[in-house]
Design a protein around this motif. Structure first.
Motif, mmCIF file in Angstrom:
data_model
loop_
_atom_site.group_PDB
_atom_site.id
_atom_site.type_symbol
_atom_site.label_atom_id
_atom_site.label_comp_id
_atom_site.label_asym_id
_atom_site.label_seq_id
_atom_site.Cartn_x
_atom_site.Cartn_y
_atom_site.Cartn_z
ATOM 1 N N MET A 1 0.882 -1.177 -0.019
ATOM 2 C CA MET A 1 -0.102 0.089 0.013
ATOM 3 C C MET A 1 0.969 1.383 0.112
ATOM 4 S SD MET A 1 -3.059 -0.772 -0.023
ATOM 5 C CE MET A 1 -4.142 0.693 0.896
ATOM 6 N N PRO A 2 0.703 2.212 -0.998
ATOM 7 C CA PRO A 2 1.326 3.256 -0.859
ATOM 8 C C PRO A 2 1.069 4.281 0.700
ATOM 9 C CG PRO A 2 -0.249 3.307 -2.751
ATOM 10 C CD PRO A 2 -0.384 2.163 -1.897
ATOM 11 N N SER A 3 2.259 4.861 1.014
ATOM 12 C CA SER A 3 2.143 5.705 2.200
ATOM 13 C C SER A 3 1.558 6.863 2.029
ATOM 14 C CB SER A 3 3.619 5.927 2.515
ATOM 15 O OG SER A 3 4.159 6.928 1.777
ATOM 16 N N ARG A 4 1.124 7.636 3.002
ATOM 17 C CA ARG A 4 0.369 9.010 3.085
ATOM 18 C C ARG A 4 1.249 9.845 2.418
ATOM 19 N NH1 ARG A 4 -3.923 11.479 5.855
ATOM 20 N NH2 ARG A 4 -4.375 9.398 6.443
ATOM 21 N N THR A 5 2.526 9.825 2.715
ATOM 22 C CA THR A 5 3.634 10.576 2.122
ATOM 23 C C THR A 5 3.461 10.156 0.244
ATOM 24 O OG1 THR A 5 5.196 10.424 3.873
ATOM 25 C CG2 THR A 5 6.032 11.128 1.796
ATOM 26 N N ASP A 6 3.444 9.220 0.081
ATOM 27 C CA ASP A 6 3.350 9.004 -1.546
ATOM 28 C C ASP A 6 2.097 9.676 -2.157
ATOM 29 O OD1 ASP A 6 5.501 7.414 -1.393
ATOM 30 O OD2 ASP A 6 4.308 5.448 -0.950
ATOM 31 N N LEU A 7 0.614 9.499 -1.245
ATOM 32 C CA LEU A 7 -0.348 10.212 -1.646
ATOM 33 C C LEU A 7 -0.188 11.634 -1.829
ATOM 34 C CD1 LEU A 7 -3.238 10.092 -2.215
ATOM 35 C CD2 LEU A 7 -3.909 10.188 0.052
ATOM 36 N N VAL A 8 0.298 12.138 -0.665
ATOM 37 C CA VAL A 8 0.399 13.679 -0.763
ATOM 38 C C VAL A 8 1.276 14.241 -1.877
ATOM 39 C CG1 VAL A 8 1.413 15.577 0.534
ATOM 40 C CG2 VAL A 8 -0.143 13.884 1.699
ATOM 41 N N GLU A 9 2.335 13.550 -2.120
ATOM 42 C CA GLU A 9 3.562 13.943 -3.052
ATOM 43 C C GLU A 9 2.950 13.638 -4.717
ATOM 44 O OE1 GLU A 9 7.199 12.230 -2.161
ATOM 45 O OE2 GLU A 9 7.630 13.588 -0.640
ATOM 46 N N ASP A 10 2.037 12.580 -4.904
ATOM 47 C CA ASP A 10 1.488 12.374 -6.048
ATOM 48 C C ASP A 10 0.501 13.416 -6.456
ATOM 49 O OD1 ASP A 10 0.586 10.690 -8.026
ATOM 50 O OD2 ASP A 10 -1.115 10.636 -7.215
ATOM 51 N N LEU A 11 -0.281 14.009 -5.428
ATOM 52 C CA LEU A 11 -1.265 14.930 -5.572
ATOM 53 C C LEU A 11 -0.648 16.429 -5.756
ATOM 54 C CD1 LEU A 11 -4.061 14.048 -3.010
ATOM 55 C CD2 LEU A 11 -4.299 14.136 -5.524
ATOM 56 N N MET A 12 0.495 16.564 -5.075
ATOM 57 C CA MET A 12 1.326 18.048 -5.327
ATOM 58 C C MET A 12 1.899 17.868 -6.771
ATOM 59 S SD MET A 12 3.574 18.346 -2.089
ATOM 60 C CE MET A 12 3.060 18.713 -0.345
ATOM 61 N N SER A 13 2.339 16.527 -7.349
ATOM 62 C CA SER A 13 2.725 16.632 -8.840
ATOM 63 C C SER A 13 1.631 16.640 -9.667
ATOM 64 C CB SER A 13 3.422 15.227 -8.757
ATOM 65 O OG SER A 13 3.831 15.106 -10.161
ATOM 66 N N ARG A 14 0.527 16.056 -9.340
ATOM 67 C CA ARG A 14 -0.793 16.204 -10.470
ATOM 68 C C ARG A 14 -1.400 17.452 -10.523
ATOM 69 N NH1 ARG A 14 -4.372 11.668 -8.335
ATOM 70 N NH2 ARG A 14 -5.747 12.499 -10.032
ATOM 71 N N PHE A 15 -1.553 18.142 -9.449
ATOM 72 C CA PHE A 15 -2.065 19.472 -9.334
ATOM 73 C C PHE A 15 -1.254 20.662 -8.879
ATOM 74 C CE2 PHE A 15 -5.084 16.008 -8.590
ATOM 75 C CZ PHE A 15 -6.033 16.208 -9.456
ATOM 76 N N PRO A 16 -0.231 20.994 -9.708
ATOM 77 C CA PRO A 16 0.859 21.827 -9.360
ATOM 78 C C PRO A 16 0.285 23.429 -9.151
ATOM 79 C CG PRO A 16 1.018 21.332 -11.648
ATOM 80 C CD PRO A 16 -0.056 20.248 -11.109
ATOM 81 N N HIS A 17 -0.970 23.797 -9.594
ATOM 82 C CA HIS A 17 -1.459 25.093 -9.357
ATOM 83 C C HIS A 17 -2.248 25.188 -8.172
ATOM 84 C CE1 HIS A 17 -0.385 25.977 -13.573
ATOM 85 N NE2 HIS A 17 -1.213 24.911 -13.850
ATOM 86 N N VAL A 18 -2.189 24.024 -7.269
ATOM 87 C CA VAL A 18 -2.871 24.035 -5.696
ATOM 88 C C VAL A 18 -1.647 24.217 -5.199
ATOM 89 C CG1 VAL A 18 -3.946 22.845 -4.129
ATOM 90 C CG2 VAL A 18 -4.894 22.587 -6.471
ATOM 91 N N PRO A 19 -1.599 25.281 -4.119
ATOM 92 C CA PRO A 19 -0.524 25.307 -3.357
ATOM 93 C C PRO A 19 -0.047 24.230 -2.456
ATOM 94 C CG PRO A 19 -1.811 27.411 -3.220
ATOM 95 C CD PRO A 19 -2.405 26.384 -4.035
ATOM 96 N N ARG A 20 0.934 23.825 -2.515
ATOM 97 C CA ARG A 20 1.593 22.505 -1.654
ATOM 98 C C ARG A 20 1.200 22.455 -0.299
ATOM 99 N NH1 ARG A 20 7.709 21.213 -2.790
ATOM 100 N NH2 ARG A 20 6.667 21.029 -4.875
ATOM 101 N N GLU A 21 1.091 23.927 0.296
ATOM 102 C CA GLU A 21 0.800 24.014 1.546
ATOM 103 C C GLU A 21 -0.796 23.626 1.884
ATOM 104 O OE1 GLU A 21 3.894 27.305 0.569
ATOM 105 O OE2 GLU A 21 2.067 26.374 -0.456
ATOM 106 N N ALA A 22 -1.566 24.048 0.921
ATOM 107 C CA ALA A 22 -3.076 23.600 0.872
ATOM 108 C C ALA A 22 -3.213 22.092 0.863
ATOM 109 C CB ALA A 22 -3.631 24.374 -0.399
ATOM 110 N N VAL A 23 -2.277 21.308 0.087
ATOM 111 C CA VAL A 23 -2.611 19.888 0.039
ATOM 112 C C VAL A 23 -2.204 19.332 1.292
ATOM 113 C CG1 VAL A 23 -1.644 17.958 -1.046
ATOM 114 C CG2 VAL A 23 -2.174 20.006 -2.382
ATOM 115 N N ILE A 24 -1.218 19.868 2.170
ATOM 116 C CA ILE A 24 -1.157 19.261 3.541
ATOM 117 C C ILE A 24 -2.059 20.073 4.609
ATOM 118 C CG2 ILE A 24 0.662 19.433 5.579
ATOM 119 C CD1 ILE A 24 2.830 19.427 3.265
#
Length: 447
Positions: A1-24
């Motif tokens: 299973m992917p870790s939560r870190t993997d999930l967060v970083e994948d979404l940061m990569s897929r949605f670069p226009h969303v501030p990474r601060e907002a993802v976390i």
């Protein structure tokens, strides 16, 4: 299973226009954070501003299940900076979850850090205890009990009525724990006033006004449970409105006055305006018709979804569209067993509601759903909605706002990553930065 870190970083990569601060931030709001004992506060006797439980629990466990965190409270909010993602200053409301993969703890060098999957990802700042919290009312009540402040001190949160008259399984909103939160605090022997007397509110505000010498507090919100009959002989508009009237008479223009209440008939809305309220939040909760009927049975029974929306539009004629800001609970669209099962379908529904209001000049805002365990939807959805839903919502929210030529709503402090103080969702973190002066001026230029 992917870790939560993997999930967060994948979404940061897929949605670069969303501030990474907002993802976390969205992940922390939807899933909560844990605290080492060393990161907890000494309630009102320490140097850190403690969590006030200003209306809901916003926790993933009940007080008896929180252990030390119930006795030594976590902070009201934390601020994140730095780390491997280079986070700009990000204010996050604390939602406690002992089993969260996010943990606030000492890094061994005397500094607090936020860890994800046992890896430090940000430095953690704690809110200092404000001077006004160190003073009590004449009757011994604390300012935190009567008039707590949130959003890093920007907003005074006045929960005048701490229970809701939509009561029981056939009336309560299925994601809301206001009534349970009141019960659990009373059962724990904590001070938790059900109806706050107007004179106590004024006395607490007098203390805040005296000791808030830098004028960090710029707005107040009057709110509480819905009133379907009367409280103290008063219907909803007059019950909440009398607080605004008293505040504005005592402190004219000191704060931006806001009220969160039901979508009321136009005559009642006008009374809010006449009492001195400047911004009206008639929350529509969830857009989809079927889900509104299922998740907000009391509101459907007493008012009905179509009438609720009609009243929101009517209220824009009283306050001006800019100053009508209905909230929705982001994430309940995907709550099992009745919600959407795909993120795309849920986003499409939410976007339909945003376009409905934004095309009319009304700018909704949202609170990120916290699945509190005593609510029906919290029990069946302990993980909340997928993080991808929340990230995509931020993207579509900004896009629809720009489509309609709108900017960040007034009364929420500054917008933009690294600047926003709104703590219970990331919508302000995800919008373009604007001068804070425009926020206040727009709020005051009503009518």
């Amino acid at each position: 299973m992917p870790s939560r870190t993997d999930l967060v970083e994948d979404l940061m990569s897929r949605f670069p226009h969303v501030p990474r601060e907002a993802v976390i931030k969205e992940d922390l709001l939807r899933g909560g954070m844990a605290f080492d004992d060393s990161a907890l506060t000494d309630n009102e006797n320490g140097d850190v501003k403690p969590k006030s439980y200003f209306i809901f629990s916003f926790d993933h466990r009940t007080l008896p299940e929180l252990g030390t965190a119930a006795l030594r409270r976590p902070p009201e909010e934390i601020v994140l900076t730095g780390g491997p993602y280079g986070l700009r200053r990000t204010v996050v409301s604390v939602r406690t979850n002992p089993s969260s993969p996010y943990r606030v703890k000492n890094d061994g060098d005397g500094r607090l850090r936020l860890f994800l999957d046992d890896r430090p990802i940000a430095e953690v700042g704690l809110p200092p205890m404000p001077d006004y919290y160190r003073h009590t009312l004449a009757n011994g009540k604390s300012v935190m009990e009567v008039a707590p402040t949130i959003q890093w001190g920007y907003l005074i949160y006045l929960t005048a009525f701490r229970v809701c008259q939509y009561f029981g399984a056939k009336e309560e909103c299925q994601y809301c724990d206001i009534n349970h939160n009141w019960r659990q605090h009373k059962q724990a022997g904590r001070p938790y006033t059900g109806v706050k007397p107007v004179d106590e509110v004024l006395e607490a505000l007098e203390i805040i006004n005296k000791h808030d010498t830098e004028k960090a507090s710029q707005a107040y919100t009057l709110t509480g449970g819905s009133i379907t009959s009367h409280v103290g002989g008063l219907a909803e508009a007059d019950f909440y409105g009398r607080y605004a009237q008293a505040i504005e008479e005592r402190f004219p223009g000191r704060w931006i006055g806001k009220v969160v209440a039901q979508a009321l008939p136009r005559a009642d809305v006008q009374r809010f305006r006449d009492y001195g309220i400047r911004i009206y939040h008639p929350n529509y909760e969830v857009w989809d018709k079927r889900l509104f009927e299922l998740y907000c049975p009391g509101k459907e029974r007493y008012v009905g979804r179509e009438e609720w929306h009609r009243r929101i539009l009517d209220s824009a004629e009283v306050f001006g569209p800019r100053n009508v800001i209905p909230n929705f609970v982001a994430g309940v669209e995907m709550a099992a067993p009745h919600g959407f099962t795909s993120v795309s379908e849920a986003i499409e529904s939410t976007a339909e509601g945003l376009r409905y209001f934004m095309s009319r000049g009304i700018t909704p805002r949202f609170t990120t759903w916290c699945p509190e365990p005593t609510t029906p939807l919290g029990r069946t959805n302990p993980q909340g909605a997928p993080l991808e839903y929340h990230v995509r919502l931020l993207e579509v929210y900004r896009a629809i706002m720009e489509e309609n030529g709108l900017s960040s709503p007034p009364g929420y402090g500054p917008a933009g990553p690294g600047r926003a103080v709104f703590s219970v969702s990331s919508f302000m973190d995800s919008l373009p930065a604007e001068p804070e002066l425009n926020q206040v001026t727009a709020s005051l230029a009503v009518g």
